[in-house]
Write a protein that holds these residues in place. Structure first.
Motif, PDB file in Angstrom:
ATOM      1  N   ASN A 296       0.809  -0.941  -0.127  1.00 52.36           N
ATOM      2  CA  ASN A 296      -0.164   0.359   0.293  1.00 52.36           C
ATOM      3  C   ASN A 296       0.678   1.066   0.161  1.00 52.36           C
ATOM      4  O   ASN A 296       2.311   1.202   0.623  1.00 52.36           O
ATOM      5  CB  ASN A 296      -0.840   0.077   1.437  1.00 52.36           C
ATOM      6  CG  ASN A 296      -2.189  -0.849   0.806  1.00 52.36           C
ATOM      7  OD1 ASN A 296      -2.808  -0.387   0.261  1.00 52.36           O
ATOM      8  ND2 ASN A 296      -2.880  -0.710   2.130  1.00 52.36           N
ATOM      9  N   ASP A 297       0.432   2.630  -0.511  1.00 50.74           N
ATOM     10  CA  ASP A 297       1.038   3.460  -0.572  1.00 50.74           C
ATOM     11  C   ASP A 297       3.018   3.356  -0.959  1.00 50.74           C
ATOM     12  O   ASP A 297       3.135   3.830  -1.118  1.00 50.74           O
ATOM     13  CB  ASP A 297       0.965   4.803   0.541  1.00 50.74           C
ATOM     14  CG  ASP A 297      -0.271   4.430   1.729  1.00 50.74           C
ATOM     15  OD1 ASP A 297      -0.831   3.965   0.634  1.00 50.74           O
ATOM     16  OD2 ASP A 297       0.900   3.583   2.705  1.00 50.74           O
ATOM     17  N   ARG A 298       2.722   2.872  -2.003  1.00 54.16           N
ATOM     18  CA  ARG A 298       4.378   2.637  -2.755  1.00 54.16           C
ATOM     19  C   ARG A 298       3.841   3.352  -3.588  1.00 54.16           C
ATOM     20  O   ARG A 298       3.497   3.704  -4.207  1.00 54.16           O
ATOM     21  CB  ARG A 298       4.140   1.015  -3.174  1.00 54.16           C
ATOM     22  CG  ARG A 298       5.388   0.097  -4.022  1.00 54.16           C
ATOM     23  CD  ARG A 298       5.361  -0.890  -4.435  1.00 54.16           C
ATOM     24  NE  ARG A 298       4.779  -1.177  -4.791  1.00 54.16           N
ATOM     25  CZ  ARG A 298       5.272  -1.307  -6.138  1.00 54.16           C
ATOM     26  NH1 ARG A 298       6.599  -1.518  -6.534  1.00 54.16           N
ATOM     27  NH2 ARG A 298       3.865  -1.589  -7.009  1.00 54.16           N
ATOM     28  N   PRO A 299       5.555   4.024  -3.607  1.00 50.61           N
ATOM     29  CA  PRO A 299       5.202   5.468  -4.560  1.00 50.61           C
ATOM     30  C   PRO A 299       6.064   4.732  -6.236  1.00 50.61           C
ATOM     31  O   PRO A 299       7.191   3.429  -5.571  1.00 50.61           O
ATOM     32  CB  PRO A 299       7.319   6.018  -4.042  1.00 50.61           C
ATOM     33  CG  PRO A 299       7.582   5.602  -2.987  1.00 50.61           C
ATOM     34  CD  PRO A 299       6.431   4.133  -2.473  1.00 50.61           C
ATOM     35  N   THR A 300       5.644   5.555  -7.602  1.00 49.13           N
ATOM     36  CA  THR A 300       5.797   4.587  -8.116  1.00 49.13           C
ATOM     37  C   THR A 300       7.019   5.192  -9.078  1.00 49.13           C
ATOM     38  O   THR A 300       6.664   6.355  -8.785  1.00 49.13           O
ATOM     39  CB  THR A 300       4.786   3.921  -9.205  1.00 49.13           C
ATOM     40  OG1 THR A 300       3.649   5.166  -9.375  1.00 49.13           O
ATOM     41  CG2 THR A 300       4.461   2.896  -8.733  1.00 49.13           C
TER      42      THR A 300
ATOM     43  N   ILE B  57      12.868   1.656 -11.355  1.00 51.23           N
ATOM     44  CA  ILE B  57      12.913   0.608 -11.822  1.00 51.23           C
ATOM     45  C   ILE B  57      11.288   0.156 -12.379  1.00 51.23           C
ATOM     46  O   ILE B  57      10.487   0.967 -11.508  1.00 51.23           O
ATOM     47  CB  ILE B  57      12.684  -0.541 -11.090  1.00 51.23           C
ATOM     48  CG1 ILE B  57      15.497  -0.745 -10.090  1.00 51.23           C
ATOM     49  CG2 ILE B  57      13.365  -2.156 -10.681  1.00 51.23           C
ATOM     50  CD1 ILE B  57      14.906  -1.489  -9.316  1.00 51.23           C
ATOM     51  N   PRO B  58      11.079  -0.481 -13.100  1.00 51.13           N
ATOM     52  CA  PRO B  58       9.314  -0.545 -13.102  1.00 51.13           C
ATOM     53  C   PRO B  58       9.404  -0.882 -12.778  1.00 51.13           C
ATOM     54  O   PRO B  58       8.986  -2.125 -11.353  1.00 51.13           O
ATOM     55  CB  PRO B  58       9.715  -1.256 -14.613  1.00 51.13           C
ATOM     56  CG  PRO B  58      10.710  -0.918 -14.915  1.00 51.13           C
ATOM     57  CD  PRO B  58      11.410  -0.641 -14.452  1.00 51.13           C
ATOM     58  N   ALA B  59       7.995  -0.214 -12.011  1.00 49.75           N
ATOM     59  CA  ALA B  59       6.683  -0.940 -10.859  1.00 49.75           C
ATOM     60  C   ALA B  59       6.119  -1.895 -11.055  1.00 49.75           C
ATOM     61  O   ALA B  59       6.007  -2.632 -10.224  1.00 49.75           O
ATOM     62  CB  ALA B  59       5.502   0.363 -10.258  1.00 49.75           C
ATOM     63  N   ASP B  60       5.869  -2.817 -12.423  1.00 47.39           N
ATOM     64  CA  ASP B  60       5.437  -3.943 -12.383  1.00 47.39           C
ATOM     65  C   ASP B  60       6.654  -5.332 -12.424  1.00 47.39           C
ATOM     66  O   ASP B  60       6.456  -6.449 -12.540  1.00 47.39           O
ATOM     67  CB  ASP B  60       4.908  -4.213 -13.166  1.00 47.39           C
ATOM     68  CG  ASP B  60       5.329  -3.833 -14.953  1.00 47.39           C
ATOM     69  OD1 ASP B  60       6.682  -3.939 -14.756  1.00 47.39           O
ATOM     70  OD2 ASP B  60       4.760  -4.336 -15.660  1.00 47.39           O
ATOM     71  N   THR B  61       8.093  -4.543 -11.988  1.00 46.65           N
ATOM     72  CA  THR B  61       8.972  -6.195 -11.684  1.00 46.65           C
ATOM     73  C   THR B  61       9.121  -6.471  -9.956  1.00 46.65           C
ATOM     74  O   THR B  61       9.269  -4.908  -9.006  1.00 46.65           O
ATOM     75  CB  THR B  61      10.122  -4.884 -12.041  1.00 46.65           C
ATOM     76  OG1 THR B  61       9.925  -4.377 -13.408  1.00 46.65           O
ATOM     77  CG2 THR B  61      11.539  -6.442 -12.926  1.00 46.65           C
ATOM     78  N   VAL B  62       8.977  -7.576 -10.376  1.00 47.55           N
ATOM     79  CA  VAL B  62       9.523  -8.144  -8.532  1.00 47.55           C
ATOM     80  C   VAL B  62      10.966  -8.645  -8.934  1.00 47.55           C
ATOM     81  O   VAL B  62      11.116  -9.181  -9.801  1.00 47.55           O
ATOM     82  CB  VAL B  62       8.406  -9.279  -8.154  1.00 47.55           C
ATOM     83  CG1 VAL B  62       9.181  -9.449  -6.916  1.00 47.55           C
ATOM     84  CG2 VAL B  62       7.101  -8.310  -8.108  1.00 47.55           C
TER      85      VAL B  62
END
Ligand code: TYD
Ligand code: MG
Length: 450
Positions: free
Chosen positions: A280-284, A381-386
């Motif tokens: 939650n509330d993660r900055p992108t 780093i792209p926000a959809d990367t793990v």
């Protein structure tokens, strides 16, 4: 006649010695060693004819009788509900929410027709009633007792014939026969052993609350761990509202399972989707932040790692870490300098695991390295990367356990790209909708992020 003997026991850690000492050699505390008489036990008459070993295959088994507590997260940690006739220890710092948790399960147990006896040595029945009102607990099956004397507690248990007994907390219980002060290791041990007999003899489930002492040593509850069937620890950061319930011992199920709760105005609420809660509330679209997947027991958990790398004009750059081992961060910085050519010598480096989590799993390494590199280069780093993977000293990415489970968890929360150790690709799995990139060292990892 045998001479009356005495022993000397440390009230902090339970260390025993035959002579008095000023300082305990085990825990280093001063003035905590006290004399205690040793009861002379009468010798038994040897093996009676009834006590005979049994053949393994002749022992009949039946599955344990379990009762659901109504809190799914707690049931998961217990391995599918409370086992009747079991002895459970719930440990944790004072004020973390142990009493709240146990009061909350009374409602559901009561609805299932179980009689519960809640014995508190810390709060009066009126205080508990006020809390119960706030938690909307109104079951008829719950009886309260404010008592600290073990004999009185035993009488009450016998009289009430309850199915469940909650002792809050074991540190307040005392036995008259034992000379040391309430809360001392000897008192705690003797009281628990009495409770164990009550529990096993009559098939009553007993739940004991044990406070963890202030300096972080688990002296109190630790000495009980071997006596009880299940040990649960309630952990959490005072500043964060979530709480983790961890099983460290479980005779009726797996250990290392965790349950996640949130402390709210109406008591503890379960967090059934902890990954979403943590992110939650993660900055992108900013540099220095990345998501990784760690394992808590067998449960994958997505968390955010942040790093800040900033130029310093001091000779000694600062390195700081919150939530992970500081030495690990220093090693990763050295690996990034030597194996990936990052000049971090004149930069302060800070690493933080958000939400107040503390993680010791090495699979974090790759994400920490990526976050540091991202902040250093100021490239998001792209926000959809793990990213996950352990990093060795030669800069290699080492395989981690249960990679597929971690990637599935990432997919479940909508992540599109996973960067994982190449060695994990051997497992040959694919998850729909997720691109999996295998990398074998830090340079490849940083290249994959460009
Ligand atoms: P408690 O269960 O008394 O802790 P323990 O028994 O482990 O010492 O929890 C006390 C804390 O929880 C206290 O700081 C207030 C907070 N709290 C809430 O925020 N909401 C609630 O509904 C309740 C009952 C407690
Ligand atoms: Mg309490």
């Amino acid at each position: 006649m045998a001479r009356a003997r005495s022993r000397y026991v440390c009230s902090e850690c339970g260390y025993e010695t035959v002579k008095w000492l000023g300082k305990c050699p085990s825990c280093g505390c001063f003035g905590t060693i006290n004399e205690e008489p040793v009861a002379v036990k009468s010798r038994g008459t040897g093996l009676s004819s009834q006590v005979m070993p049994q053949r393994l295959n002749e022992i009949t088994t039946q599955t344990e009788d379990r009762t659901l507590t109504g809190l799914k997260e707690l049931d998961r940690v217990l391995g599918g509900g409370l086992v009747s006739g079991s002895l459970t220890l719930v440990g944790g710092y004072p004020g973390i929410g142990k009493s709240t948790l146990l009061l909350q399960i009374c409602q559901r147990l009561g609805e299932q027709g179980k009689k519960i006896l809640y014995i508190s040595g810390e709060e009066s029945p009126r205080q508990i009633k006020m809390r119960a009102d706030r938690l909307k607990i109104h079951t008829d099956m719950l009886k309260l007792l404010s008592e600290t004397n073990m004999t009185a507690i035993e009488n009450a248990i016998n009289h009430e014939a309850a199915d469940y007994v909650i002792i809050d907390s074991i540190q307040t219980v005392y036995m008259e026969e034992v000379t040391s002060a309430p809360g001392s290791v000897t008192q705690i041990r003797e009281a628990t052993s009495r409770l164990m007999h009550i529990c096993k003899g009559r098939g009553i489930s007993v739940i004991i609350v044990g406070h963890v002492t202030k300096d972080g040593s688990i002296a109190g509850p630790r000495v009980l761990e071997h006596m009880v069937d299940t040990v649960l620890y309630f952990e959490g950061d005072k500043t964060a509202s979530y709480r983790l319930l961890r099983a460290v011992k479980n005779r009726f199920g797996g250990t290392n399972e965790i349950g996640v709760f949130e402390m709210t105005g109406e008591g503890l609420k379960e967090i059934l989707n902890p990954s979403a809660y943590m992110l939650n509330d993660r900055p992108t679209d900013v540099s220095g932040t990345v998501v990784t997947c760690t394992l808590e027991g067998t449960r994958p958990l997505l968390i955010e790692i942040q790093s800040l790398v900033s130029f310093t004009s001091f000779n000694m750059p600062r390195r700081m870490s919150t939530g992970m081992d500081f030495n690990r961060v220093t090693i990763l910085i050295a690996v990034l300098e030597k194996r990936a050519g990052l000049q971090l010598g004149s930069y302060d480096t800070y690493v933080n695991i958000t939400g107040g989590m503390r993680i010791t799993e090495p699979s974090l390494d790759a994400a920490v390295a990526a976050a540091i590199a991202s902040s250093y280069r100021d490239m998001p780093i792209p926000a959809d990367t793990v990213i996950f993977g352990e990093i060795g000293l030669t800069g290699e990415l080492r395989a981690v356990s249960m990679a597929e489970k971690r990637v599935s968890e990432a997919a479940r929360l909508g992540f599109k790209h996973c960067i994982i150790p190449r060695a994990n690709l051997r497992d040959n799995f694919s998850i729909k909708g997720v691109k999996i990139t295998g990398v074998s060292n830090v340079s490849e990892l940083l290249y994959a992020l460009q």
